[in-house]
Design an enzyme around this catalytic site. Structure first.
Site, PDB file in Angstrom:
ATOM      1  N   GLU A  13      34.991  91.784  12.824  1.00  0.00           N
ATOM      2  CA  GLU A  13      36.341  92.242  12.441  1.00  0.00           C
ATOM      3  C   GLU A  13      36.338  92.305  10.926  1.00  0.00           C
ATOM      4  O   GLU A  13      36.421  91.274  10.260  1.00  0.00           O
ATOM      5  CB  GLU A  13      37.410  91.256  12.941  1.00  0.00           C
ATOM      6  CG  GLU A  13      37.522  91.158  14.454  1.00  0.00           C
ATOM      7  CD  GLU A  13      38.184  92.367  15.095  1.00  0.00           C
ATOM      8  OE1 GLU A  13      38.733  93.211  14.359  1.00  0.00           O
ATOM      9  OE2 GLU A  13      38.132  92.479  16.325  1.00  0.00           O
ATOM     10  N   CYS A  55      44.031  92.587   6.525  1.00  0.00           N
ATOM     11  CA  CYS A  55      43.105  93.703   6.785  1.00  0.00           C
ATOM     12  C   CYS A  55      43.886  94.916   7.257  1.00  0.00           C
ATOM     13  O   CYS A  55      43.445  96.043   7.089  1.00  0.00           O
ATOM     14  CB  CYS A  55      42.081  93.291   7.833  1.00  0.00           C
ATOM     15  SG  CYS A  55      42.847  92.684   9.334  1.00  0.00           S
TER      16      CYS A  55
HETATM   17  P1  NAD Z   1      34.889  87.049   3.018  1.00  0.00           P
HETATM   18  O1  NAD Z   1      33.997  88.009   3.708  1.00  0.00           O
HETATM   19  O2  NAD Z   1      34.639  86.736   1.598  1.00  0.00           O
HETATM   20  O3  NAD Z   1      34.858  85.645   3.768  1.00  0.00           O
HETATM   21  C1  NAD Z   1      35.113  85.541   5.142  1.00  0.00           C
HETATM   22  C2  NAD Z   1      34.392  84.328   5.654  1.00  0.00           C
HETATM   23  O4  NAD Z   1      32.999  84.527   5.491  1.00  0.00           O
HETATM   24  C3  NAD Z   1      34.736  83.028   4.941  1.00  0.00           C
HETATM   25  O5  NAD Z   1      34.757  81.991   5.902  1.00  0.00           O
HETATM   26  C4  NAD Z   1      33.557  82.836   3.995  1.00  0.00           C
HETATM   27  O6  NAD Z   1      33.286  81.492   3.722  1.00  0.00           O
HETATM   28  C5  NAD Z   1      32.440  83.423   4.817  1.00  0.00           C
HETATM   29  N1  NAD Z   1      31.306  83.910   4.033  1.00  0.00           N
HETATM   30  C6  NAD Z   1      31.320  84.425   2.785  1.00  0.00           C
HETATM   31  N2  NAD Z   1      30.051  84.769   2.437  1.00  0.00           N
HETATM   32  C7  NAD Z   1      29.260  84.459   3.484  1.00  0.00           C
HETATM   33  C8  NAD Z   1      27.869  84.582   3.759  1.00  0.00           C
HETATM   34  N3  NAD Z   1      27.025  85.121   2.862  1.00  0.00           N
HETATM   35  N4  NAD Z   1      27.409  84.170   4.957  1.00  0.00           N
HETATM   36  C9  NAD Z   1      28.243  83.664   5.866  1.00  0.00           C
HETATM   37  N5  NAD Z   1      29.568  83.516   5.680  1.00  0.00           N
HETATM   38  C10 NAD Z   1      30.055  83.928   4.507  1.00  0.00           C
HETATM   39  O7  NAD Z   1      36.366  87.560   3.280  1.00  0.00           O
HETATM   40  P2  NAD Z   1      37.721  86.852   2.862  1.00  0.00           P
HETATM   41  O8  NAD Z   1      37.963  87.133   1.430  1.00  0.00           O
HETATM   42  O9  NAD Z   1      37.771  85.442   3.336  1.00  0.00           O
HETATM   43  O10 NAD Z   1      38.745  87.650   3.780  1.00  0.00           O
HETATM   44  C11 NAD Z   1      39.227  88.874   3.436  1.00  0.00           C
HETATM   45  C12 NAD Z   1      38.458  89.965   4.176  1.00  0.00           C
HETATM   46  O11 NAD Z   1      38.560  89.751   5.573  1.00  0.00           O
HETATM   47  C13 NAD Z   1      39.071  91.334   3.923  1.00  0.00           C
HETATM   48  O12 NAD Z   1      38.053  92.280   3.770  1.00  0.00           O
HETATM   49  C14 NAD Z   1      39.861  91.582   5.206  1.00  0.00           C
HETATM   50  O13 NAD Z   1      40.091  92.927   5.497  1.00  0.00           O
HETATM   51  C15 NAD Z   1      38.995  90.934   6.230  1.00  0.00           C
HETATM   52  N6  NAD Z   1      39.767  90.617   7.428  1.00  0.00           N
HETATM   53  C16 NAD Z   1      39.556  91.374   8.539  1.00  0.00           C
HETATM   54  C17 NAD Z   1      40.300  91.127   9.675  1.00  0.00           C
HETATM   55  C18 NAD Z   1      40.107  91.953  10.917  1.00  0.00           C
HETATM   56  O14 NAD Z   1      40.559  91.521  11.959  1.00  0.00           O
HETATM   57  N7  NAD Z   1      39.463  93.093  10.853  1.00  0.00           N
HETATM   58  C19 NAD Z   1      41.255  90.109   9.674  1.00  0.00           C
HETATM   59  C20 NAD Z   1      41.438  89.361   8.516  1.00  0.00           C
HETATM   60  C21 NAD Z   1      40.676  89.620   7.402  1.00  0.00           C
END
Ligand code: NAD
Length: 488
Positions: free
Chosen positions: A261, A295
């Site tokens: 997602e 998102c």
């Molecule tokens: P992010 O990708 O920075 O982090 C998301 C998660 O991934 C966090 O738990 C983070 O610790 C982890 N993470 C970061 N780097 C990682 C790595 N290299 N390996 C494994 N895990 C890692 O995103 P964010 O800033 O927390 O959230 C915002 C993003 O999430 C936006 O792009 C938003 O659109 C998306 N989002 C999507 C949905 C959906 O349902 N499509 C819902 C909510 C948020």
């Protein structure tokens, strides 16, 4: 401003440890990290920072618990989810306050998140008993085919900070309903809500080891160790597209099942014949809910030239009245952004939009002082070349671009690598139908700015993701299909 006594009391109830095999424990090295209130920048809790060894122990616990959980009757699993839903409704206000304090969103929106997030527990408590197979004769009549759907096995969840409860329940509830065990890594900015949810699941009667929680400040190390382990059977990730791509690459090494997602860049199209009141209400919701950090947030507001002046005026009048403040205060419309980086991004995007020709109708600046605040902003006459058109904004910045015919609107809307959600406002049913077919997104709001519902299959196409969460579809992400041939 320090926490109020009832807020402190609530924070004190949240465990500080990792939950592995039903035991709350410190990190194996004793490492910890701080969680802050984004409204003040103050540390509100210090919790265990899971090492790779801790995460592997959590996977071991999930693997150990898997067989018994899969063999638990579907009614038994359903009852636990239903008890969890009832307990969550009893603690509705506590969860809302906790979300608001650690994430910054207005308390009214945090309440809405508890209602929405809770609904996954109830929906999947109902779906748990409805998993069914299929029985069909082979066409030549030599035998019968039995199709079964079995739990995939131990799963690993990585969740974002923007909806700390709903993003966890949207994964945990269908996994438990399907008979899968879980290791969950919440976002390091907002781990407390997930920890509190796992405490609640325990209270609802969830056996030890079925859900394990391992917050960490080293997510890349943790995910790389777990994704290499062949005992893990499924990864479900919600977060940004760049991180999703890295995880897909790592998951490919074990041909691991994944659900993704990812990010969005939602077009919000207002046609000439739209009900303007509805469109204005819709865009305020689709843009400013969660301080723009969703998102599903409307990212590009594409408005017909003939109504654009009136629309822009009405939107900016409403936005100028929004009250900025700490989310936990009842009067707040716009809370703090999650951190200083989010504020810097909003500043950069507004500066770029202005440099490429946009006009600021209201807002446009960050706010001095403690906490990470940015004024709710409306920009008109965006250039198609502005960064606001291609980047996911994730802040309270609304930019209007104008169009003159339907074909142009569709072209602008589809000109993105993302494909999560689109919003369309029109009173013309035929135009609405055409948009369902033409807009390249996994979801669409027709005359509404809010599409999330536990009964709906949430998810995107293109670089917005793979798979669906919620609805009848959500549980199948955690089931694998097996067929058996039985000769006559
Ligand atoms: P992010 O990708 O920075 O982090 C998301 C998660 O991934 C966090 O738990 C983070 O610790 C982890 N993470 C970061 N780097 C990682 C790595 N290299 N390996 C494994 N895990 C890692 O995103 P964010 O800033 O927390 O959230 C915002 C993003 O999430 C936006 O792009 C938003 O659109 C998306 N989002 C999507 C949905 C959906 O349902 N499509 C819902 C909510 C948020």
């Amino acid at each position: 401003m320090t926490l109020k006594p009832h807020e402190q009391e609530l924070i004190n109830q949240v465990q500080t440890g990792l939950c592995i095999g039903g035991t709350w424990q410190p990190s194996s090295t004793g490492a910890t990290f701080d969680v802050q209130d984004p409204a003040t920048g103050e540390v509100i809790k210090t919790i265990a920072d899971a090492t790779v060894d801790d995460a592997l122990m959590a996977l071991e616990a999930a693997v150990t618990a898997q067989e018994a959980w899969a063999e638990t009757s579907t009614r038994g699993r359903s009852n636990i989810l239903r008890r969890a839903f009832d307990l969550l409704m009893d603690r509705h206000e506590d969860f809302a306050l906790l979300i608001s304090i650690e994430m910054g969103k207005p308390i009214s929106e945090a309440r809405a998140e508890v209602t929405y997030g809770g609904e996954f527990l109830r929906w999947f408590s109902e779906e748990a008993v409805r998993v069914r197979g299929d029985y069909r004769p082979t066409p030549e009549g030599a035998g019968n085919i039995v199709v079964s759907h079995l739990p995939v096995g131990p799963t690993y969840f990585i969740t974002p900070w923007n909806f700390p409860l709903a993003m966890a329940t949207r994964k945990i509830a269908p996994a438990l309903a399907a008979g899968c065990t879980v290791v969950i890594k919440p976002a390091e900015l907002t781990p407390l809500t997930t920890i509190f949810l796992v405490q609640l699941l325990e209270e609802a009667g969830l056996p030890a080891g079925v859900v394990n929680v391992v917050p960490t400040t080293s997510p890349a190390d943790q995910s790389s160790a777990l994704l290499k382990d062949s005992r893990l059977k499924k990864l479900s990730f919600t977060g940004s597209t760049p991180v999703g791509i890295k995880l897909l690459e790592a998951a490919a090494q074990n041909v691991l099942r994944t659900s993704m997602e990812l990010g969005g860049n939602a077009p919000f199209i207002v046609f000439e014949d739209a009900d303007l009141d509805r469109a204005v209400d819709g865009v305020l919701l689709a843009k400013f809910r969660n301080i723009g950090q969703a998102c599903t947030a409307a990212n590009r507001i594409i408005v017909h030239e003939s109504i654009a002046d009136a629309f822009a005026q009405r939107v900016s009048d409403r936005v100028a009245q929004m009250k900025i403040g700490r989310g936990a205060e009842e009067s707040t419309d716009i809370g703090a952004l999650v951190d200083g980086r989010a504020v810097a991004k909003a500043e950069r995007l507004v500066a770029d939009a202005v440099a490429t020709g946009a006009t600021v109708l209201t807002g446009g600046k960050s706010i001095e002082g403690p906490g990470s605040y940015f004024e709710p902003t409306v920009l008109d006459r965006l250039s198609p070349n502005s960064a606001l058109m291609s980047e996911e904004i994730f802040g309270p910045v609304l930019g209007i671009i104008r169009f003159t015919n339907e074909e142009e609107a569709v072209k602008i809307a589809n000109d993105t690598d993302y494909g999560l959600v689109s919003y369309v406002f029109t009173e013309n049913v035929h135009c609405g139908q055409r948009m369902i077919e033409k807009l390249q997104t996994g979801m669409m709001g027709l005359n509404t700015g809010l599409i999330s519902n536990a009964a709906a299959p949430f998810g995107g196409i293109k670089q917005s993701g793979i798979g669906r969460e919620g609805g009848f579809e959500g549980i199948s992400e955690f089931l694998s299909t097996k067929y058996t041939l039985i000769p006559r």
